[in-house]
Write an enzyme that holds these catalytic residues in place. Structure first.
Site, PDB file in Angstrom:
ATOM      1  CG  ASP A   1      -1.971   1.183   1.444  1.00 58.85           C
ATOM      2  OD1 ASP A   1      -1.631   2.099   1.243  1.00 58.85           O
ATOM      3  OD2 ASP A   1      -2.726   1.490   2.780  1.00 58.85           O
TER       4      ASP A   1
ATOM      5  CE  LYS B   1      -4.200   9.010   1.099  1.00 59.44           C
ATOM      6  NZ  LYS B   1      -4.980   9.606   2.773  1.00 59.44           N
TER       7      LYS B   1
HETATM    8  N1  PMP Z   1      -3.475   3.224   2.727  1.00 60.90           N
HETATM    9  C1  PMP Z   1      -3.359   3.892   3.570  1.00 60.90           C
HETATM   10  C2  PMP Z   1      -1.700   4.186   4.307  1.00 60.90           C
HETATM   11  C3  PMP Z   1      -3.781   5.763   3.453  1.00 60.90           C
HETATM   12  O1  PMP Z   1      -2.714   6.667   4.154  1.00 60.90           O
HETATM   13  C4  PMP Z   1      -5.162   5.620   2.722  1.00 60.90           C
HETATM   14  C5  PMP Z   1      -5.659   6.794   2.620  1.00 60.90           C
HETATM   15  N2  PMP Z   1      -6.118   7.574   3.823  1.00 60.90           N
HETATM   16  C6  PMP Z   1      -5.332   4.403   2.457  1.00 60.90           C
HETATM   17  C7  PMP Z   1      -4.484   3.551   2.269  1.00 60.90           C
HETATM   18  C8  PMP Z   1      -7.068   4.842   1.510  1.00 60.90           C
HETATM   19  O2  PMP Z   1      -7.048   5.816   0.325  1.00 60.90           O
HETATM   20  P1  PMP Z   1      -8.530   5.804  -0.630  1.00 60.90           P
HETATM   21  O3  PMP Z   1      -9.441   6.265   0.515  1.00 60.90           O
HETATM   22  O4  PMP Z   1      -7.582   7.396  -1.280  1.00 60.90           O
HETATM   23  O5  PMP Z   1      -8.850   5.339  -1.145  1.00 60.90           O
END
Ligand code: PMP
Length: 416
Positions: A210, A236
């Protein structure tokens, strides 16, 4: 000036100019200058990205891959251009290894349902770590529930580091996939994903990384990491919301059936059955967030223009500036103190609820996040319901960190 100072990241890049690329940073909040320390939640967007989205709707708007007219070609070019840019940014072997998704959550669910579910049976396991975001826990739980498989968890230390030996020990033959966060969104810990990938590969266990919090901050090369799946989320990375990608080894994508069905992912359709397009189109049913991907392409150009090495070095400088100053506030405890760490700082103040702290900091113009950060198991590990989290980006300044620390000290006094 010494050679080292001349070569420092502060002299290589004009960070004051870089900061001016972000229009939102000029605004005030509650009559105070905005100090945005919530980039791990979502990053702010440079003018170039905002302009790319604006230009998409003003000049190029059309659906992708469906029209032979000029606008259709332009829209398709921008969408497919984002795929090329992501492939280069992540170090993929080929653009077809990039599935465009709405973000990391969509990417992990795609792997769960399309890759893992057909391979999982009762008694099998999926290995994760204590520090995972829910997006790298819940999709596996859902497919485990459908099959009778189970989740295994590799532990971490009190300082927030993965216990690598335990992770390796847990890579038993029943494990059909391992999922690890590259950079923790709560602790900032940078996991040794290359070493973990090596161990997984030795045992024939696919590894999903991830990369949501790594892609905006570190130079990446999925080939060098040696993992099998890598997920990123555009919002992000200075890009628009609702964009992201799954990188996967081509042979894995080719072995995966579709997860979503609909337009654009087919080869032929009849009422007797359908055949499907090759990856990655097989996984991109329906009309995508084309304007968003036009913006994500611009975001990747922007990040690469500054240089991911420069970004990583600048954020390390800011982290090293912030941590001792935060520690000097009486009663402040930092959660997540791994030596290899990104600029994400979770903290608590004795006797103060993190929501109260974040609300009062907001009154001072300082945006931090308070909550469980979509990491309930990690909060349970530390025995806290929530933390405050300050997450820095390359456009932040030492002056903002001073303002933040002064605001914490004032709020702490107020709540005493
Ligand atoms: N994994 C991590 C480590 C994250 O920080 C986040 C977002 N907070 C996500 C997954 C999920 O990302 P998204 O909501 O953009 O799909």
């Amino acid at each position: 000036m010494s050679a080292a100072a001349e070569n420092s990241v502060s002299t290589r890049v004009d960070w004051t100019r870089v900061r001016r690329d972000f229009p939102i940073l000029d605004r005030q909040v509650h009559g105070k200058p905005l100090v945005y320390l919530d980039s791990a939640n979502t990053s702010q967007k440079p003018r170039r990205v905002i302009d790319a989205v604006d230009a998409f709707y003003r000049e190029h708007n059309a659906n992708v891959a469906r029209a032979v007219h000029q606008l259709g070609e332009e829209a398709t070019g921008l969408y497919e251009g984002a795929r090329d840019k992501l492939a280069a940014f992540l170090g993929a072997n080929h653009r077809d290894e990039i599935v465009l998704t709405s973000g990391t959550t969509m990417a992990t669910n795609l792997v769960a349902y399309s890759y893992l579910l057909p391979r999982l049976k009762s008694g099998d396991a999926v290995l994760v770590t204590t520090m995972e975001h829910h997006a790298n826990i819940v999709p596996w739980q859902l497919v485990c529930k459908l099959t009778g498989a189970r989740l295994k968890v590799a532990p971490i230390t009190e300082s927030g580091e993965l216990i690598v030996d335990k992770f390796i020990e847990a890579l038993t033959p029943d494990v059909k996939l391992a999922g690890v966060v590259h950079v923790s969104n709560v602790l900032g810990t940078i996991n040794p994903v290359q070493a973990l990938a090596r161990e997984c590969r030795k045992r024939g266990i696919p590894l999903l990384v991830d990369g949501s919090q790594a892609a905006p901050h570190l130079p990446l090369d999925v080939k060098a990491i040696g993992c099998d799946f890598y997920c990123v989320t555009g919002h992000k990375m200075c890009g628009p919301t609702g964009t992201g990608a799954l990188w996967a080894r081509r042979e894995l994508l080719e072995s995966m059936p579709p997860f979503f069905g609909g337009g654009e992912m087919i080869r032929t359709v009849s009422f007797d059955g359908s055949t499907f397009a090759d990856p990655p189109r097989r996984f991109e049913a329906g009309t995508p967030n084309t304007a968003g991907f036009a913006g994500l392409g611009a975001a990747i150009d922007y990040l690469r223009g500054i240089g991911m090495d420069n970004i990583a070095a600048r954020e390390r400088e800011l982290l090293d500036y912030a941590v001792p100053r935060m520690r000097a506030v009486p009663g402040l405890r930092i959660i997540g103190t791994a030596p290899d760490k990104a600029a994400v700082i979770s903290f608590l103040i004795d006797g103060v609820h993190s929501h109260d702290l974040a609300t009062l900091l907001d009154q001072e113009g300082v945006a931090v996040r308070s909550g469980h950060h979509c990491a309930h198991p990690l909060m349970q590990f530390y025995g806290v319901p929530a933390t405050c989290r300050a997450s820095l980006a390359f456009w932040n300044t030492e002056a903002e960190i001073d303002a933040f620390v002064a605001a914490i000290a004032r709020v702490r006094k107020l709540l005493e």
